[in-house]
Scaffold this motif. Structure first.
Motif, short mmCIF file in Angstrom:
data_model
loop_
_atom_site.label_atom_id
_atom_site.label_comp_id
_atom_site.label_asym_id
_atom_site.label_seq_id
_atom_site.Cartn_x
_atom_site.Cartn_y
_atom_site.Cartn_z
N SER A 58 36.29 28.25 34.46
CA SER A 58 35.26 28.06 33.25
C SER A 58 35.71 29.73 32.58
O SER A 58 36.18 30.50 33.17
N LYS A 59 34.83 29.75 31.58
CA LYS A 59 34.79 31.13 30.78
C LYS A 59 34.41 32.10 31.38
O LYS A 59 34.76 33.27 31.51
N ALA A 60 33.11 31.61 32.47
CA ALA A 60 32.46 32.56 33.14
C ALA A 60 33.18 33.04 34.28
O ALA A 60 33.53 34.21 34.50
N GLU A 61 33.93 32.14 35.05
CA GLU A 61 34.99 32.52 36.06
C GLU A 61 36.05 33.36 35.64
O GLU A 61 36.35 34.51 36.12
N ARG A 62 36.51 33.22 34.42
CA ARG A 62 37.54 33.96 33.85
C ARG A 62 37.15 35.46 33.53
O ARG A 62 37.76 36.50 33.52
N GLY A 63 35.75 35.43 32.83
CA GLY A 63 35.27 36.59 32.57
C GLY A 63 35.08 37.51 33.67
O GLY A 63 35.30 38.92 33.74
#
Length: 504
Positions: free
Chosen positions: A181-186
Motif C-alpha cells: 500500500s501507499k502507507a507501507e511504501r511511505g
C-alpha cells in the motif's frame, strides 16, 4: 455484500511506456483531481506495528480523515470529513486506532503523498469497478519516491471481478500487481528501505484467527515479498533481490505443503507448478552468484599466475549476465503477471477448500492447526536425520529441504507464540537455522561443480579455455576441501536440534 468500513482494491504498477499508454486509455478523458495526503503515527509507530494507518487528505478544498488497516484485497477503512489538516482525535473512538493512541499530542506527521488522479467507472459483469490512474510522489524526511499506478476499486459487486479485470489489463502490457500500500511504501521510504531488496514480514496473528485466515495472511506476505523483489530485478538490481525472490517462492511453496490438509488439489498443484517454473528461471542466476562469491573469489587469490583465473572469471561473468537476463525476462513477462494474479485471486477469495470436511478444518483455530502441522514437520525431519547417508549429496539436499520446511513453518506461526513460547521458538529456530546453513553450504559445494562446468562450456575452443579449466579445478578442489568439516558440523547441529523443545 461487503461489510461496512471496508474497501476492496487492487493496485497495478505501471512498468513501461506501453503500460502507461494502456492505463491512459482506460481512464480516457477523465478530469484530473489533486489528492494531498498526510500520514500520521505515534512517535514509536504503534499504528504501523498494529497494521493500521491514519491518513488526512485534502481534495477539492475539503479535508477528510481515514483510519485504514488490514492486508489483502479487502481492507478496513473508516473515513470522515474534517475541517483541517489536524487529525480529530474524537473521531478515532469508533475505530481500531482508539486503543493504540494515548492522546492527540502523541500523533505526528510521518510522510506525505501527493498525486494527480484520473478515474472512471467500468462495468465488469455485474460489478462496478473504479479505475484510477495515480501519478505523483511520496515524500518523507528529505526523500521522495515516484508513484505511477492504476488502482482498481470495487464499488459494488463481486471481488472475483477485480481479478478478471486485472487479468485483462495485465495480459499484454507491463501492468504488474503490486501488493504494498501507499502507507507501507511511505514508511519504507522514511526508513530508507524503499527500493532496497526486501525481506518478508508476517503480520501479528489474532488469537481467534482461523487456520484459513493464517494461510491467507502468510500467502499475502509471501506474494508481497516476491513482488517487491521482482520489481527490483526488472529495474536492474540483481544479486540480493534475486535471492530474496527465491526465498519468497520457497516460502510460498512450503505454505502450500503445510496447509495442504485443506487446500483443494487442482488449483494448489497448478500454482505449485508455476512457482516451480519461476524458481527454475531464477535458479541459474542464484547458483552463479553463490559460486562467484563463495568459491571463486577466495580461490582467485591463491594462483601465482592470474591469467587462468581471469579466463574463468570472464566465463563466470558472461554466464552470470545471461542468467540474470533470463531472470529479468521471466519476471517481466505475462506468465509471471498471471502467476501473481491467479495466486492472489485464489488466496483472497478463499476458494481453496475442496469439500465440507476440509472447509471445517480451514475454519478451525489456527493455533490448533499449527500444533498438528509443526508436529508433522518435526516428525518428517527427524525421520530424515535418522536414515541419512551423510556422504550422499542428494540425501543431504533432501534433509536440507526438510529443515527448511520446518524452519519456515515455525516462522509462519511465530505470531501465535508469546511469553515463554516466544523464547522457546527463538531458541528452536536458531538451532534449526544453523543446521540449515551448514546443509546449504554443502549443497552449494555440490551445485558449484555443475556451475563451473556450465561456465567453462561458454568458452568453447578459445585459447584460454584450458587455463580456465585448470582454474576451475583449483576452485572446485578448494571448495570440496570444506565439505568434511561442514558435514561434521551438520551432524553436531542435527544432534543439537534433536534436543530442542517443541515451542508450540
Amino acid at each position: 455484500m461487503r461489510p461496512p468500513d471496508t474497501e476492496v482494491e487492487l493496485k497495478l504498477a505501471i512498468g513501461s511506456a506501453s503500460a502507461r499508454r494502456a492505463a491512459e486509455r482506460e481512464v480516457g478523458a477523465a478530469r484530473p483531481r489533486t489528492l494531498e495526503s498526510i500520514y500520521y503515527d505515534t512517535g514509536d509507530h504503534r499504528l504501523r506495528a498494529a497494521g493500521y494507518c491514519l491518513r488526512v487528505r485534502r481534495e477539492a478544498g475539503k479535508w477528510s480523515q481515514a483510519v485504514k488497516g488490514g492486508a489483502g484485497l479487502a481492507r478496513y477503512e473508516n473515513e470522515r470529513l474534517i475541517k483541517s489538516a489536524a487529525p480529530v482525535f474524537a473521531l478515532l473512538d469508533s475505530t481500531p486506532a482508539a486503543g493504540l493512541i494515548g492522546a492527540a499530542e502523541d500523533l505526528r506527521p510521518i510522510f506525505r503523498v501527493k498525486v494527480e488522479r484520473r478515474s472512471r467507472i467500468r462495468k465488469v459483469g455485474l460489478s462496478r469497478i473504479e479505475l484510477s490512474l495515480d501519478e505523483g510522489e511520496l515524500a518523507a524526511l528529505d526523500r521522495t519516491w515516484p508513484i505511477l499506478e492504476l488502482e482498481l476499486e470495487l464499488k459494488s459487486g463481486r471481488p472475483c471481478d477485480i481479478f478478471a479485470e486485472a487479468r485483462r489489463l495485465a495480459g499484454a502490457e507491463a501492468l504488474v500487481p503490486a501488493f504494498a500500500s501507499k502507507a507501507e511504501r511511505g514508511h519504507a521510504l522514511r526508513d530508507g528501505a524503499l527500493g532496497e531488496p526486501a525481506k518478508v514480514h508476517f503480520p501479528p496473528f489474532d488469537r481467534e484467527l482461523s487456520a484459513g485466515g493464517a494461510f491467507q495472511a502468510i500467502g499475502r506476505a509471501c506474494l508481497e515479498h516476491l513482488a517487491l523483489n521482482a520489481d527490483l530485478i526488472r529495474s536492474g538490481q540483481r544479486i540480493e533481490a534475486t535471492h530474496q525472490a527465491r526465498v519468497a517462492l520457497r516460502r510460498l511453496r512450503v505454505a502450500l505443503t503445510v496447509f495442504k490438509p485443506f487446500l483443494a488439489g487442482d488449483r494448489r498443484e497448478s500454482l505449485k507448478g508455476e512457482l516451480v517454473w519461476l524458481t527454475g528461471e531464477l535458479e541459474g542466476a542464484r547458483n552463479l552468484d553463490v559460486f562467484a562469491f563463495e568459491a571463486f573469489r577466495p580461490a582467485a587469490r591463491t594462483l601465482a599466475d592470474p591469467a587462468p583465473m581471469a579466463a574463468l572469471g570472464q566465463a563466470l561473468l558472461g554466464a552470470q549476465q545471461a542468467a540474470h537476463a533470463r531472470a529479468a525476462s521471466a519476471v517481466d513477462g505475462a506468465r509471471y503477471r498471471r502467476l501473481l494474479i491467479d495466486a492472489a485471486d485464489w488466496i483472497e477469495t478463499a476458494d481453496w477448500s475442496g469439500d465440507a470436511l476440509t472447509g471445517r478444518e480451514a475454519e478451525g483455530p489456527a493455533r490448533q492447526f499449527a500444533r498438528s502441522a509443526l508436529d508433522r514437520r518435526r516428525k518428517a525431519l527427524g525421520k530424515r536425520v535418522k536414515t541419512l547417508n551423510w556422504k550422499d549429496p542428494l540425501a543431504r539436499h533432501k534433509l536440507r529441504i526438510e529443515a527448511k520446511k520446518m524452519r519456515y513453518a515455525s516462522e509462519f506461526f511465530a505470531g501465535l507464540a508469546d511469553g515463554r513460547r516466544a523464547r522457546r521458538r527463538l531458541a528452536f529456530t536458531d538451532v534449526l537455522e544453523t543446521l540449515q546453513t551448514s546443509l546449504g553450504r554443502l549443497n552449494d559445494i555440490w551445485v558449484g561443480q555443475r556451475t563451473a562446468l556450465a561456465a567453462l562450456n561458454r568458452l568453447g575452443e578459445r585459447r584460454d579455455a584450458d587455463g580456465a579449466g585448470f582454474a576451475a579445478g583449483v576452485v572446485v578442489g578448494q571448495d570440496l576441501a570444506r565439505a568434511a568439516p561442514l558435514i561434521k558440523a551438520a551432524k553436531r547441529e542435527s544432534r543439537a536440534f534433536a534436543k530442542t523443545v517443541d515451542w508450540w
